[in-house]
Design a protein around this motif. Sequence first.
Motif, PDB file in Angstrom:
ATOM      1  N   LEU A   1       1.018  -1.260  -0.161  1.00  0.00           N
ATOM      2  CA  LEU A   1      -0.102   0.089  -0.127  1.00  0.00           C
ATOM      3  C   LEU A   1       0.926   1.194  -0.078  1.00  0.00           C
ATOM      4  O   LEU A   1       0.785   2.084  -0.797  1.00  0.00           O
ATOM      5  CB  LEU A   1      -0.884   0.013   1.381  1.00  0.00           C
ATOM      6  N   MET A   2       1.954   1.228   0.631  1.00  0.00           N
ATOM      7  CA  MET A   2       2.676   2.485   0.855  1.00  0.00           C
ATOM      8  C   MET A   2       3.395   2.630  -0.470  1.00  0.00           C
ATOM      9  O   MET A   2       3.654   3.539  -1.035  1.00  0.00           O
ATOM     10  CB  MET A   2       4.062   2.320   1.934  1.00  0.00           C
ATOM     11  N   ARG A   3       3.919   1.624  -1.137  1.00  0.00           N
ATOM     12  CA  ARG A   3       4.387   1.680  -2.487  1.00  0.00           C
ATOM     13  C   ARG A   3       3.442   2.167  -3.577  1.00  0.00           C
ATOM     14  O   ARG A   3       3.880   2.867  -4.705  1.00  0.00           O
ATOM     15  CB  ARG A   3       5.162   0.313  -2.928  1.00  0.00           C
ATOM     16  N   LYS A   4       2.155   1.686  -3.316  1.00  0.00           N
ATOM     17  CA  LYS A   4       1.218   2.268  -4.311  1.00  0.00           C
ATOM     18  C   LYS A   4       0.764   3.816  -4.069  1.00  0.00           C
ATOM     19  O   LYS A   4       0.594   4.444  -4.967  1.00  0.00           O
ATOM     20  CB  LYS A   4      -0.102   1.564  -3.986  1.00  0.00           C
TER      21      LYS A   4
ATOM     22  N   VAL B   1      16.376   9.387   6.828  1.00  0.00           N
ATOM     23  CA  VAL B   1      15.147   8.637   6.606  1.00  0.00           C
ATOM     24  C   VAL B   1      14.450   9.220   4.862  1.00  0.00           C
ATOM     25  O   VAL B   1      13.955   8.360   4.561  1.00  0.00           O
ATOM     26  CB  VAL B   1      13.843   9.499   7.584  1.00  0.00           C
ATOM     27  N   ARG B   2      14.735  10.342   4.600  1.00  0.00           N
ATOM     28  CA  ARG B   2      14.578  10.614   3.111  1.00  0.00           C
ATOM     29  C   ARG B   2      15.131   9.853   2.338  1.00  0.00           C
ATOM     30  O   ARG B   2      14.359   9.406   1.194  1.00  0.00           O
ATOM     31  CB  ARG B   2      14.663  12.223   3.191  1.00  0.00           C
ATOM     32  N   ASP B   3      16.590  10.087   2.401  1.00  0.00           N
ATOM     33  CA  ASP B   3      17.175   8.990   1.466  1.00  0.00           C
ATOM     34  C   ASP B   3      16.742   7.650   1.430  1.00  0.00           C
ATOM     35  O   ASP B   3      16.724   7.057   0.327  1.00  0.00           O
ATOM     36  CB  ASP B   3      18.636   9.023   1.691  1.00  0.00           C
TER      37      ASP B   3
ATOM     38  N   LEU C   1      11.441   2.730  -1.113  1.00  0.00           N
ATOM     39  CA  LEU C   1      10.326   2.644  -1.962  1.00  0.00           C
ATOM     40  C   LEU C   1      10.293   3.134  -3.413  1.00  0.00           C
ATOM     41  O   LEU C   1       9.070   3.239  -4.178  1.00  0.00           O
ATOM     42  CB  LEU C   1       9.131   3.537  -0.988  1.00  0.00           C
ATOM     43  N   GLY C   2      11.050   3.792  -3.858  1.00  0.00           N
ATOM     44  CA  GLY C   2      11.142   4.249  -5.138  1.00  0.00           C
ATOM     45  C   GLY C   2      10.429   5.512  -5.208  1.00  0.00           C
ATOM     46  O   GLY C   2       9.974   5.946  -6.360  1.00  0.00           O
ATOM     47  N   LEU C   3      10.320   6.396  -4.271  1.00  0.00           N
ATOM     48  CA  LEU C   3       9.663   7.877  -4.436  1.00  0.00           C
ATOM     49  C   LEU C   3      10.295   8.739  -4.961  1.00  0.00           C
ATOM     50  O   LEU C   3      11.619   8.629  -5.191  1.00  0.00           O
ATOM     51  CB  LEU C   3       9.502   8.060  -2.801  1.00  0.00           C
ATOM     52  N   PRO C   4       9.537   9.525  -5.704  1.00  0.00           N
ATOM     53  CA  PRO C   4      10.483  10.528  -6.659  1.00  0.00           C
ATOM     54  C   PRO C   4      11.094  11.539  -5.434  1.00  0.00           C
ATOM     55  O   PRO C   4      10.250  12.052  -4.738  1.00  0.00           O
ATOM     56  CB  PRO C   4       9.276  11.254  -7.243  1.00  0.00           C
ATOM     57  N   ALA C   5      12.283  11.960  -5.687  1.00  0.00           N
ATOM     58  CA  ALA C   5      12.908  12.571  -4.818  1.00  0.00           C
ATOM     59  C   ALA C   5      12.419  14.070  -4.653  1.00  0.00           C
ATOM     60  O   ALA C   5      12.364  14.606  -3.660  1.00  0.00           O
ATOM     61  CB  ALA C   5      14.459  12.756  -4.996  1.00  0.00           C
ATOM     62  N   HIS C   6      11.889  14.692  -5.755  1.00  0.00           N
ATOM     63  CA  HIS C   6      11.390  15.972  -5.999  1.00  0.00           C
ATOM     64  C   HIS C   6      10.202  16.087  -5.118  1.00  0.00           C
ATOM     65  O   HIS C   6       9.609  17.241  -4.482  1.00  0.00           O
ATOM     66  CB  HIS C   6      11.052  16.398  -7.370  1.00  0.00           C
TER      67      HIS C   6
END
Length: 75
Positions: free
Chosen positions: A32-35, A50-52, A58-63
């Motif tokens: 669910l988090m990845r979605k 934690v951000r890095d 999770l493959g989150l967009p850094a921007h």
Amino acid sequence: MLRKTKSVACIHSFLSVAYQDPDLARQKRLKLMRKFLPRMNKIVCVSNAVRDDAVSFLGLPAHKTVTIYNPVVTT
């Protein structure tokens, strides 16, 4: 005129450590988090580490991520 509601999530801990050996419930939460986290307008993290971790794990967009440190209260 309709406006889309902005959404913000906050991450307080290292997800790669918390989900190292996930059981079934944690696997579902992780899915669910990845979605849903990439759909947020902003993702607040409590430190750069934690951000890095969130961006890489999770493959989150850094921007979309921002760091806001917890306050230090001295009396």
